[in-house]
Scaffold this motif. Structure first.
Motif, PDB file in Angstrom:
ATOM      1  N   PRO A  72       0.815  -1.223   0.000  1.00 44.86           N
ATOM      2  CA  PRO A  72       0.000   0.000   0.000  1.00 44.86           C
ATOM      3  C   PRO A  72       0.847   1.270   0.000  1.00 44.86           C
ATOM      4  O   PRO A  72       0.518   2.246  -0.681  1.00 44.86           O
ATOM      5  N   HIS A  73       1.970   1.248   0.707  1.00 44.77           N
ATOM      6  CA  HIS A  73       2.864   2.414   0.710  1.00 44.77           C
ATOM      7  C   HIS A  73       3.426   2.670  -0.684  1.00 44.77           C
ATOM      8  O   HIS A  73       3.483   3.816  -1.138  1.00 44.77           O
ATOM      9  N   MET A  74       3.854   1.594  -1.351  1.00 45.59           N
ATOM     10  CA  MET A  74       4.406   1.760  -2.706  1.00 45.59           C
ATOM     11  C   MET A  74       3.337   2.304  -3.647  1.00 45.59           C
ATOM     12  O   MET A  74       3.616   3.178  -4.471  1.00 45.59           O
ATOM     13  N   ILE A  75       2.130   1.811  -3.537  1.00 43.59           N
ATOM     14  CA  ILE A  75       1.045   2.315  -4.386  1.00 43.59           C
ATOM     15  C   ILE A  75       0.849   3.806  -4.143  1.00 43.59           C
ATOM     16  O   ILE A  75       0.729   4.583  -5.098  1.00 43.59           O
ATOM     17  N   ARG A  76       0.844   4.224  -2.891  1.00 45.04           N
ATOM     18  CA  ARG A  76       0.643   5.646  -2.575  1.00 45.04           C
ATOM     19  C   ARG A  76       1.729   6.523  -3.188  1.00 45.04           C
ATOM     20  O   ARG A  76       1.477   7.681  -3.525  1.00 45.04           O
ATOM     21  N   GLN A  77       2.931   5.985  -3.362  1.00 42.02           N
ATOM     22  CA  GLN A  77       4.017   6.778  -3.948  1.00 42.02           C
ATOM     23  C   GLN A  77       3.762   7.113  -5.416  1.00 42.02           C
ATOM     24  O   GLN A  77       4.396   8.024  -5.961  1.00 42.02           O
ATOM     25  N   HIS A  78       2.853   6.397  -6.044  1.00 37.66           N
ATOM     26  CA  HIS A  78       2.577   6.614  -7.467  1.00 37.66           C
ATOM     27  C   HIS A  78       1.283   7.388  -7.731  1.00 37.66           C
ATOM     28  O   HIS A  78       1.023   7.790  -8.871  1.00 37.66           O
ATOM     29  N   LEU A  79       0.475   7.611  -6.720  1.00 35.18           N
ATOM     30  CA  LEU A  79      -0.814   8.280  -6.909  1.00 35.18           C
ATOM     31  C   LEU A  79      -0.625   9.678  -7.504  1.00 35.18           C
ATOM     32  O   LEU A  79       0.260  10.429  -7.090  1.00 35.18           O
ATOM     33  N   ASN A  80      -1.447   9.973  -8.501  1.00 37.03           N
ATOM     34  CA  ASN A  80      -1.509  11.291  -9.154  1.00 37.03           C
ATOM     35  C   ASN A  80      -0.201  11.742  -9.803  1.00 37.03           C
ATOM     36  O   ASN A  80       0.006  12.930 -10.006  1.00 37.03           O
ATOM     37  N   ARG A  81       0.644  10.825 -10.186  1.00 36.75           N
ATOM     38  CA  ARG A  81       1.897  11.190 -10.862  1.00 36.75           C
ATOM     39  C   ARG A  81       1.754  11.186 -12.391  1.00 36.75           C
ATOM     40  O   ARG A  81       2.642  11.630 -13.090  1.00 36.75           O
ATOM     41  N   HIS A  82       0.663  10.640 -12.881  1.00 37.82           N
ATOM     42  CA  HIS A  82       0.341  10.651 -14.320  1.00 37.82           C
ATOM     43  C   HIS A  82       1.481  10.110 -15.179  1.00 37.82           C
ATOM     44  O   HIS A  82       1.925  10.752 -16.127  1.00 37.82           O
ATOM     45  N   LEU A  83       1.947   8.926 -14.833  1.00 39.86           N
ATOM     46  CA  LEU A  83       3.015   8.286 -15.595  1.00 39.86           C
ATOM     47  C   LEU A  83       2.485   7.807 -16.943  1.00 39.86           C
ATOM     48  O   LEU A  83       1.335   7.381 -17.055  1.00 39.86           O
ATOM     49  N   SER A  84       3.333   7.852 -17.941  1.00 38.50           N
ATOM     50  CA  SER A  84       2.941   7.437 -19.293  1.00 38.50           C
ATOM     51  C   SER A  84       3.547   6.078 -19.621  1.00 38.50           C
ATOM     52  O   SER A  84       4.487   5.622 -18.962  1.00 38.50           O
ATOM     53  N   GLN A  85       3.016   5.462 -20.657  1.00 43.29           N
ATOM     54  CA  GLN A  85       3.579   4.196 -21.121  1.00 43.29           C
ATOM     55  C   GLN A  85       5.006   4.395 -21.624  1.00 43.29           C
ATOM     56  O   GLN A  85       5.859   3.524 -21.434  1.00 43.29           O
ATOM     57  N   SER A 122       5.472  -2.238 -13.217  1.00 40.12           N
ATOM     58  CA  SER A 122       5.490  -0.922 -13.865  1.00 40.12           C
ATOM     59  C   SER A 122       4.136  -0.599 -14.488  1.00 40.12           C
ATOM     60  O   SER A 122       3.714   0.566 -14.486  1.00 40.12           O
ATOM     61  N   ARG A 123       3.450  -1.588 -14.989  1.00 41.74           N
ATOM     62  CA  ARG A 123       2.104  -1.347 -15.519  1.00 41.74           C
ATOM     63  C   ARG A 123       1.139  -0.990 -14.395  1.00 41.74           C
ATOM     64  O   ARG A 123       0.273  -0.119 -14.549  1.00 41.74           O
ATOM     65  N   LEU A 124       1.298  -1.636 -13.251  1.00 45.21           N
ATOM     66  CA  LEU A 124       0.488  -1.299 -12.084  1.00 45.21           C
ATOM     67  C   LEU A 124       0.787   0.132 -11.625  1.00 45.21           C
ATOM     68  O   LEU A 124      -0.129   0.879 -11.261  1.00 45.21           O
ATOM     69  N   ALA A 125       2.060   0.535 -11.673  1.00 42.16           N
ATOM     70  CA  ALA A 125       2.434   1.899 -11.290  1.00 42.16           C
ATOM     71  C   ALA A 125       1.753   2.924 -12.202  1.00 42.16           C
ATOM     72  O   ALA A 125       1.267   3.957 -11.727  1.00 42.16           O
ATOM     73  N   VAL A 126       1.708   2.651 -13.494  1.00 42.76           N
ATOM     74  CA  VAL A 126       1.035   3.562 -14.427  1.00 42.76           C
ATOM     75  C   VAL A 126      -0.446   3.656 -14.085  1.00 42.76           C
ATOM     76  O   VAL A 126      -1.010   4.755 -13.998  1.00 42.76           O
ATOM     77  N   ILE A 127      -1.083   2.532 -13.865  1.00 43.16           N
ATOM     78  CA  ILE A 127      -2.512   2.519 -13.520  1.00 43.16           C
ATOM     79  C   ILE A 127      -2.752   3.320 -12.244  1.00 43.16           C
ATOM     80  O   ILE A 127      -3.669   4.143 -12.169  1.00 43.16           O
ATOM     81  N   ASN A 128      -1.904   3.089 -11.240  1.00 48.18           N
ATOM     82  CA  ASN A 128      -2.078   3.766  -9.951  1.00 48.18           C
ATOM     83  C   ASN A 128      -1.662   5.231  -9.976  1.00 48.18           C
ATOM     84  O   ASN A 128      -1.889   5.945  -9.004  1.00 48.18           O
ATOM     85  N   SER A 129      -1.069   5.675 -11.058  1.00 46.52           N
ATOM     86  CA  SER A 129      -0.645   7.072 -11.146  1.00 46.52           C
ATOM     87  C   SER A 129      -1.695   7.968 -11.805  1.00 46.52           C
ATOM     88  O   SER A 129      -1.514   9.179 -11.871  1.00 46.52           O
ATOM     89  N   GLN A 130      -2.770   7.373 -12.286  1.00 43.16           N
ATOM     90  CA  GLN A 130      -3.782   8.137 -13.016  1.00 43.16           C
ATOM     91  C   GLN A 130      -4.839   8.702 -12.063  1.00 43.16           C
ATOM     92  O   GLN A 130      -4.999   8.249 -10.933  1.00 43.16           O
ATOM     93  N   ASP A 131      -5.560   9.691 -12.545  1.00 43.92           N
ATOM     94  CA  ASP A 131      -6.620  10.319 -11.753  1.00 43.92           C
ATOM     95  C   ASP A 131      -7.601   9.276 -11.241  1.00 43.92           C
ATOM     96  O   ASP A 131      -7.988   8.355 -11.972  1.00 43.92           O
ATOM     97  N   GLY A 132      -7.996   9.416  -9.992  1.00 44.62           N
ATOM     98  CA  GLY A 132      -9.003   8.550  -9.400  1.00 44.62           C
ATOM     99  C   GLY A 132      -8.471   7.280  -8.776  1.00 44.62           C
ATOM    100  O   GLY A 132      -9.225   6.573  -8.104  1.00 44.62           O
ATOM    101  N   ALA A 133      -7.203   6.952  -8.986  1.00 43.53           N
ATOM    102  CA  ALA A 133      -6.648   5.739  -8.382  1.00 43.53           C
ATOM    103  C   ALA A 133      -6.525   5.936  -6.872  1.00 43.53           C
ATOM    104  O   ALA A 133      -6.277   7.044  -6.400  1.00 43.53           O
ATOM    105  N   GLU A 134      -6.708   4.859  -6.155  1.00 47.33           N
ATOM    106  CA  GLU A 134      -6.591   4.881  -4.698  1.00 47.33           C
ATOM    107  C   GLU A 134      -5.761   3.687  -4.252  1.00 47.33           C
ATOM    108  O   GLU A 134      -5.763   2.646  -4.907  1.00 47.33           O
TER     109      GLU A 134
END
Length: 158
Positions: A72-85, A122-134
């Motif tokens: 969960p901590h790692m996921i939070r580090q990627h929230l709202n970062r808007h990473l691209s492919q 890395s694909r999970l990081a991209v998903i979790n970096s987009q708007d609305g991810a929690e």
């Protein structure tokens, strides 16, 4: 009875190898026009945190979870970062190139497992970096192994 098949963590060379990998990787990130902006304000301890995370995922000690709260901590580090492919692909390619540079194991079984995790993570990081991810506060720590292989590649006579 101990398991004669090493974990991916052990096969990679343990914490020392993963710390060397992430330290060199993040040195190289500074000169990479695609990745440098993402990590411009990176904490000096970031490479060690990533090494500890990778160690745990690959079957090593659970130090990342103990110190930071796990996945969960790692996921939070990627929230709202808007990473691209494109950024994701560059991150994976540079990390694998750094593994080659440092002489991490390059046998097909290990590398396919490593690439499998890097692609998934890395694909999970991209998903979790987009708007609305929690962050799911109950997300388990991923554990990566040898997959469908019968074990690590052993050179002739190994």
């Amino acid at each position: 009875m101990t398991n004669p098949i090493p974990t991916l963590y052990q096969w990679a060379g343990g914490s020392d190898a993963l710390n060397r990998l992430t330290a060199r990787f993040y040195q190289r990130v500074h000169d990479n026009e695609i990745l440098a902006p993402i990590f411009a304000h990176m904490d000096s301890e970031h490479p060690q945190h990533v090494a500890a995370f990778l160690a745990e995922v690959l079957g090593g000690p659970a130090e990342y979870s103990a110190a930071h709260g796990g996945h969960p901590h790692m996921i939070r580090q990627h929230l709202n970062r808007h990473l691209s492919q494109a950024q994701r692909r560059e991150w994976v390619a540079l990390l694998l190139d750094t593994a080659d540079e440092l002489g991490l194991p390059d046998d097909p079984e290990f590398r396919s497992a490593l690439v499998g995790y890097l692609e998934w993570g890395s694909r999970l990081a991209v998903i979790n970096s987009q708007d609305g991810a929690e962050a799911d506060e109950n997300a388990p720590m991923p554990r990566w192994g040898w997959g469908e292989t019968k074990g690590p590649y052993l050179p002739p006579g190994g």
